[in-house]
Design an enzyme around this catalytic site. Structure first.
Site, PDB file in Angstrom:
ATOM      1  N   ALA A 110       0.737  -1.242  -0.040  1.00 32.59           N
ATOM      2  CA  ALA A 110      -0.040   0.041  -0.188  1.00 32.59           C
ATOM      3  C   ALA A 110       0.987   1.176   0.054  1.00 32.59           C
ATOM      4  O   ALA A 110       1.980   1.072   0.193  1.00 32.59           O
ATOM      5  CB  ALA A 110      -0.859   0.085   1.167  1.00 32.59           C
ATOM      6  N   HIS A 111       0.090   2.434   0.124  1.00 37.05           N
ATOM      7  CA  HIS A 111       0.808   3.919  -0.199  1.00 37.05           C
ATOM      8  C   HIS A 111       1.650   3.859   1.001  1.00 37.05           C
ATOM      9  O   HIS A 111       1.397   3.577   2.074  1.00 37.05           O
ATOM     10  CB  HIS A 111      -0.063   4.973  -0.377  1.00 37.05           C
ATOM     11  CG  HIS A 111      -0.966   4.994   1.023  1.00 37.05           C
ATOM     12  ND1 HIS A 111      -2.418   5.320   0.774  1.00 37.05           N
ATOM     13  CD2 HIS A 111      -0.987   5.037   2.426  1.00 37.05           C
ATOM     14  CE1 HIS A 111      -2.813   5.256   1.892  1.00 37.05           C
ATOM     15  NE2 HIS A 111      -1.824   5.228   2.922  1.00 37.05           N
ATOM     16  N   ASN A 112       2.804   4.484   0.617  1.00 34.25           N
ATOM     17  CA  ASN A 112       3.849   4.994   1.713  1.00 34.25           C
ATOM     18  C   ASN A 112       4.627   3.932   2.420  1.00 34.25           C
ATOM     19  O   ASN A 112       5.413   4.094   3.518  1.00 34.25           O
ATOM     20  CB  ASN A 112       3.230   6.020   2.713  1.00 34.25           C
ATOM     21  CG  ASN A 112       2.748   7.097   2.163  1.00 34.25           C
ATOM     22  OD1 ASN A 112       1.541   7.334   1.431  1.00 34.25           O
ATOM     23  ND2 ASN A 112       3.596   8.302   2.181  1.00 34.25           N
TER      24      ASN A 112
END
Length: 299
Positions: A222-224
């Site tokens: 997922a993001h980051n």
């Protein structure tokens, strides 16, 4: 305004809220407890996050009156504030406004292609991608804008690099998705398995995959998230937003690392485990929730 360049007075006009403090130029919006770059505008919705306001990269903060009244006077003297009723809603509304109506996020970088590339004719590579040397991209893979692909990387069929992350906020009990504006950075000698997905970062910076890491099929990152070097991520693994996997970690099939959790160097997460809290280096964990069951000898 120019790319990544807006004054707080301009933001005051957009928000319809007066500035408390000095005017500055900011070049980033980001969440206050994330990795920050440059001069940031952020928000605080709860007193638990007040201590983050004093971070060097935080220039201005959107917050409510109760939180503002709890900020120490010496911090108020150093930062600029916007006091609103709903800080989270105002912050993301500003993000959407800048995205749709200004050039703040409009980078428009040209694509860069290295030597000795093997890109399947059915693969999709968007504009604004950097691909270095000796890269293979398989059938129906998609590389989205803002992605950086290092040397000697193999991306197998159906994989998606830099797809839209999943950030949801509620307005009047209705969920709304937040558009992401960051990128993905794949370091050298990485392999990405078939139909795996690596989401772009929410704001600044990159979701990163470290050098020589190997990722199997049907993995979602997922993001980051940050994955270190020399890791092995096997089929069905899920890494939730902003989770960290340090160097030399092995994530066994169908394990899940929850958002914001860090797995330390050379650790092993066994199959079907749910990692809900940080794992120290050189540790073997198993279960739902994951618990320590042994030590791993340093490599």
């Amino acid at each position: 305004m120019a790319y990544r360049n807006i004054t707080l007075k301009e933001i005051s006009t957009i928000l319809g809220t007066p500035i408390i403090g000095d005017d500055h130029v900011i070049n980033s919006l980001n969440l206050i407890n994330r990795e920050l770059f440059g001069s940031n505008l952020t928000y605080v919705g709860h007193e638990n996050y007040i201590s983050y306001i004093n971070r060097e990269e935080v220039t201005a903060v959107i917050l409510n009156e109760d939180v503002f009244n709890s900020v120490e006077p010496e911090i108020k003297d150093k930062k600029t504030f916007f006091v609103v009723e709903n800080p989270e809603d105002e912050f993301y509304s500003l993000h959407n406004y800048l995205l749709k109506n200004t050039d703040f996020y409009n980078d428009d970088k040209e694509s860069v292609y290295g030597d000795n590339l093997n890109i399947h004719p059915t693969a999709v590579v968007e504009d604004g991608v950097i691909i270095k040397d000796n890269v293979t991209i398989g059938p129906h893979a998609v590389i989205h804008k803002g992605s950086i692909i290092g040397n000697n990387v193999v991306i197998h069929s159906g994989a998606r690099i830099g797809n839209q992350g999943f950030q949801v906020i509620y307005r009047d009990a209705v969920p709304h998705l937040i558009q992401h504006v960051g990128g993905v950075k794949i370091h050298d000698d990485v392999s990405i398995g078939a139909n795996s997905c690596i989401a772009n970062s929410l704001f600044d910076g990159y979701t990163e995959i470290g050098k020589s890491t190997k990722i199997d099929a049907l993995v979602f990152i997922a993001h980051n998230c940050k994955v270190g070097k020399n890791c092995v991520i096997t089929p069905g693994v899920v890494m939730a937003g902003s989770s960290l996997v340090d160097d030399g970690v092995w994530l066994a099939p169908n394990s899940v690392v929850l958002n914001g959790v860090e797995v330390g160097d050379n650790s092993l997460v066994c199959s079907h485990s749910l990692v809900m809290k940080d794992v120290p280096a050189n540790t073997k964990v198993i279960g739902m929730p994951a618990r320590k069951v042994g030590k791993i000898e340093s490599k």
